[in-house]
Design a protein around this motif. Structure first.
Motif, mmCIF file in Angstrom:
data_model
loop_
_atom_site.group_PDB
_atom_site.id
_atom_site.type_symbol
_atom_site.label_atom_id
_atom_site.label_comp_id
_atom_site.label_asym_id
_atom_site.label_seq_id
_atom_site.Cartn_x
_atom_site.Cartn_y
_atom_site.Cartn_z
ATOM 1 N N ALA A 1 0.839 -1.201 0.000
ATOM 2 C CA ALA A 1 0.000 0.000 0.000
ATOM 3 C C ALA A 1 0.876 1.254 0.000
ATOM 4 N N TYR A 2 1.974 1.205 0.751
ATOM 5 C CA TYR A 2 2.868 2.359 0.851
ATOM 6 C C TYR A 2 3.363 2.779 -0.527
ATOM 7 N N VAL A 3 3.798 1.779 -1.308
ATOM 8 C CA VAL A 3 4.337 2.083 -2.634
ATOM 9 C C VAL A 3 3.297 2.814 -3.467
ATOM 10 N N PHE A 4 2.037 2.355 -3.381
ATOM 11 C CA PHE A 4 1.013 2.955 -4.225
ATOM 12 C C PHE A 4 0.540 4.299 -3.705
ATOM 13 N N SER B 1 5.804 8.660 -8.091
ATOM 14 C CA SER B 1 6.611 8.426 -9.301
ATOM 15 C C SER B 1 6.584 6.953 -9.675
ATOM 16 N N VAL B 2 6.563 6.077 -8.669
ATOM 17 C CA VAL B 2 6.537 4.645 -8.951
ATOM 18 C C VAL B 2 5.210 4.257 -9.605
ATOM 19 N N GLY C 1 18.289 -0.087 -3.776
ATOM 20 C CA GLY C 1 17.499 -0.121 -2.542
ATOM 21 C C GLY C 1 18.394 0.190 -1.370
ATOM 22 N N GLY C 2 17.797 0.505 -0.271
ATOM 23 C CA GLY C 2 18.603 0.874 0.884
ATOM 24 C C GLY C 2 17.698 1.479 1.921
ATOM 25 N N PHE C 3 17.849 2.796 2.127
ATOM 26 C CA PHE C 3 17.124 3.400 3.229
ATOM 27 C C PHE C 3 16.023 4.328 2.730
ATOM 28 N N GLY C 4 15.254 4.847 3.666
ATOM 29 C CA GLY C 4 14.201 5.793 3.338
ATOM 30 C C GLY C 4 13.085 5.136 2.553
ATOM 31 N N GLU C 5 12.606 5.885 1.563
ATOM 32 C CA GLU C 5 11.510 5.385 0.732
ATOM 33 C C GLU C 5 11.855 4.052 0.094
ATOM 34 N N TRP C 6 13.137 3.905 -0.267
ATOM 35 C CA TRP C 6 13.555 2.728 -1.033
ATOM 36 C C TRP C 6 14.095 1.628 -0.116
ATOM 37 N N VAL D 1 11.161 -2.174 -1.804
ATOM 38 C CA VAL D 1 11.667 -2.540 -3.122
ATOM 39 C C VAL D 1 11.217 -3.974 -3.444
ATOM 40 N N ALA D 2 11.239 -4.838 -2.437
ATOM 41 C CA ALA D 2 10.785 -6.216 -2.652
ATOM 42 C C ALA D 2 9.307 -6.246 -3.028
ATOM 43 N N ALA D 3 8.515 -5.378 -2.372
ATOM 44 C CA ALA D 3 7.086 -5.308 -2.705
ATOM 45 C C ALA D 3 6.905 -4.859 -4.154
ATOM 46 N N MET D 4 7.724 -3.874 -4.562
ATOM 47 C CA MET D 4 7.662 -3.426 -5.964
ATOM 48 C C MET D 4 8.039 -4.578 -6.887
#
Lengths: 298, 316
Positions: free
Chosen positions: A77-80, A85-86, A255-260, A265-268
């Motif tokens: 849900a967070y990604v969407f 931009s994603v 991938g790493g910290f923050g938003e990503w 990233v795995a969910a994406m």
């Protein structure tokens, strides 16, 4: 090959005595299935690891533990919701992929039909060119030219600028698949249709297409997978991150910290591979039939 | 009566059927027109353009007009150590990848072919085909994570669960490591496993049952059956795959960019990556020279393909 030898020991008595059911499973069967299951696990386990990562809490994702202490199912849900931009990249992917699949399929059906069943001067040359593209590293040698062409046409950083080369990318292969499938239809059927007064166009629509349905499914899936995940052209022809297709965003971010953060990233990632797997599992019956009907030989 | 009708029909037919008529079939080319347009604009033209550029000193970021330099780019490329090393790296990759992508699927196909339970056989096929519906780029992204030195689960298991290594001597799978090429080859084999297994299963299904029965009656054991009946029958498929996969392996680029990047010291910096790097990143983007590198690499691999085809044909 020990399974082959042990099966030898077991097949001989079987020929004499009728096999008795519900006996303990013979060793070579265990070995056979065990080996196949090993290969299946080799394929499934890495994917399951990504699924697991996508539901880890952020804290657990950064410890060296495979099984998380706390699950967190909000990453999807967070990604969407929080990463516009994603979402935009995802939409790009859908537009590019659908356009490519539809247009490629139509062009391949037309060309494959003509090559398989119509009188066509120069068909030999066309066939040679098609096979030639399989051996020639077309994508690599043409990429600089494609870049310059699109620069001149103003197609850099646009979606049509991706769709057009994507159609070309798989076109030869698609035409060969369609030609192979149409060749399975007997020429007498085509002649019969002609005698009955159908022109070549009606023969294609009313007789050929229904018979080629399974093959078209295979073609659709192959083209879907290629267009959905194409990397090199998108990486070359698109410089604006906003215009990237979804998989390219993933390929260019570690991938790493923050938003990503990794779980996000795995969910994406799961969202990126799910459309293909879903389409495959819904259409697998047709897909398998299509493969048997000759979609594999070209 | 008939005598007057027939000549008129013939005459009409003659008038209505000039050179480009149904009898010749040129009008059927309308079906190939869309395909031809795409091939000409997006394949032939860019390929020919890159051939022409390879004889010029064309630089993308440069005001100066391109000049014809003849074979200079090719002469430079043959002496260019980065290109030669890159070609060698691609060859090593191909040598590791090719046997794996032929023999492992062959082995799996022979196993799956022996499964008597129809439902189970279908399930195995479906699972094996999963990677075939995952896009290429996503496969490499997945394995870049799995192979990661710090957080990749392979090293996590080796280090934290099995305690075979510590964080100093754990294997470095990708990057500046002798394992990088085998690792990428493994990923490619993993990706193609199901697809190639289907090729061999189709081949196995086409072997007539009577042939196998007859060999069994003649007293052949399973091992002899494999070498004398199955393998010869599968040989055409194997040769086609060898030739096709040789070509695709020498031209691999996406894997190397995604899993390695643009560091010249890395074993994954092959001639293909070098070509792309020259054309779109290095200095003034010397696309003329990059085209020459591309053509030289392509010709080198086509020569090997031609040799392989000859060998294949002579075997028939």
């Amino acid at each position: 090959m020990t399974s082959a030898e042990s099966s030898l020991a077991n097949t001989r008595p079987d020929n004499r005595v009728p096999p008795t059911r519900r006996k303990p499973i013979p060793a070579h069967t265990v070995l056979l299935h065990g080996t196949i299951i090993f290969f299946c696990l080799l394929i499934v386990v890495p994917l399951l690891w990504v699924v697991l990562t996508s539901v880890k809490s952020l804290r657990d994702a950064y410890t060296g533990r495979l099984w998380p202490e706390v699950f967190d199912f909000t990453h999807y849900a967070y990604v969407f919701q929080k990463m516009p931009s994603v979402v935009h990249n995802f939409t790009n992917s859908i537009i590019v992929t659908l356009s490519t699949v539809v247009i490629t399929t139509i062009i391949a059906i037309l060309a494959g039909y003509a090559l398989a069943h119509l009188r066509l001067p120069g068909a030999m040359v066309v066939g040679l060119i098609l096979v030639g593209t399989l051996f020639f590293p077309t994508r690599l040698v043409s990429i600089i030219g494609v870049f310059q062409l699109e620069r001149r046409l103003g197609l850099i950083n646009t979606l049509p600028g991706l769709i057009l080369p994507y159609i070309t990318l798989n076109l030869a292969f698609s035409i060969m698949i369609m030609r192979g499938i149409f060749q399975q239809v007997s020429p007498e059927l085509v002649d019969a249709a002609r005698v009955d007064g159908a022109n070549s166009w009606r023969t294609l629509i009313q007789i050929m297409l229904p018979l080629a349905a399974n093959g078209i499914v295979v073609l659709g899936i192959v083209n879907f997978v290629t267009a959905w995940g194409e990397f090199l052209y998108a990486y070359t022809l698109i410089s604006d991150r906003f215009m990237f297709t979804f998989p390219v965003v993933l390929a260019t971010t570690f991938g790493g910290f923050g938003e990503w953060a990794f779980p996000r990233v795995a969910a994406m990632y799961i969202m990126a591979i799910l459309p293909g797997i879903l389409a495959f599992s819904f259409l697998q019956r047709f897909y398998m039939k299509g493969l048997q009907e000759g979609a594999l030989k070209f | 009566m008939t005598g007057s009708v027939v000549p008129r029909r013939v005459a009409q037919a003659r008038r209505r059927r000039p050179l480009f008529s149904r009898t010749h079939g040129w009008d059927n080319w309308i079906y190939l027109l869309p395909a031809a347009l795409f091939f000409f604009i997006y394949m032939f033209y860019p390929i020919l353009r890159s051939m022409w550029m390879s004889f010029t000193n064309y630089k993308y970021i440069s005001q100066a007009p391109a000049q014809f330099v003849g074979l200079q780019n090719y002469i430079d490329a043959i002496k260019d150590p980065v290109f030669l090393t890159g070609l060698q790296r691609s060859a090593i990759f191909t040598a590791v990848f090719l046997p794996g992508v032929i023999f492992i699927p062959l082995f799996v196909a022979i196993l799956v072919d022996r499964v008597k339970n129809v439902r189970l056989a279908t399930v195995y096929r479906l699972i094996l085909l999963i990677p075939a519906v995952i896009p290429a780029a996503m496969i490499f992204v997945l394995w870049r994570w799995l192979f990661d030195f710090e957080i990749g689960p392979i090293n996590v298991i080796l280090r934290d669960y099995l305690h075979l290594f510590n964080s100093f001597n754990a294997p470095q799978w990708v990057g500046l490591s002798p394992l990088a090429i085998p690792a990428v080859a493994f990923v490619e084999i993993w990706w193609g496993l199901g697809y190639h297994t289907m090729f061999f299963l189709a081949g196995l299904a086409s072997i007539p049952r009577e042939l196998i029965e007859a060999a069994r009656v003649d007293g052949a054991n399973e091992w002899q059956l494999f070498w004398r009946v199955t393998l010869p029958r599968l040989q055409p498929i194997m040769w086609i795959l060898v030739i096709l996969r040789f070509g695709s392996a020498m031209a691999v680029i996406d894997d190397f960019i995604i899993m390695g990047g643009f560091n010249r010291a890395l074993p994954t910096y092959t001639w293909t990556v070098y070509m792309w790097h020259l054309a779109f990143q290095i200095g003034t983007w010397p696309q003329g020279y990059a085209s020459a590198v591309g053509w030289l690499g392509a010709v080198a691999m086509l020569i090997v393909v031609a040799i392989l085809m000859r060998v294949f044909r002579n075997r028939d």
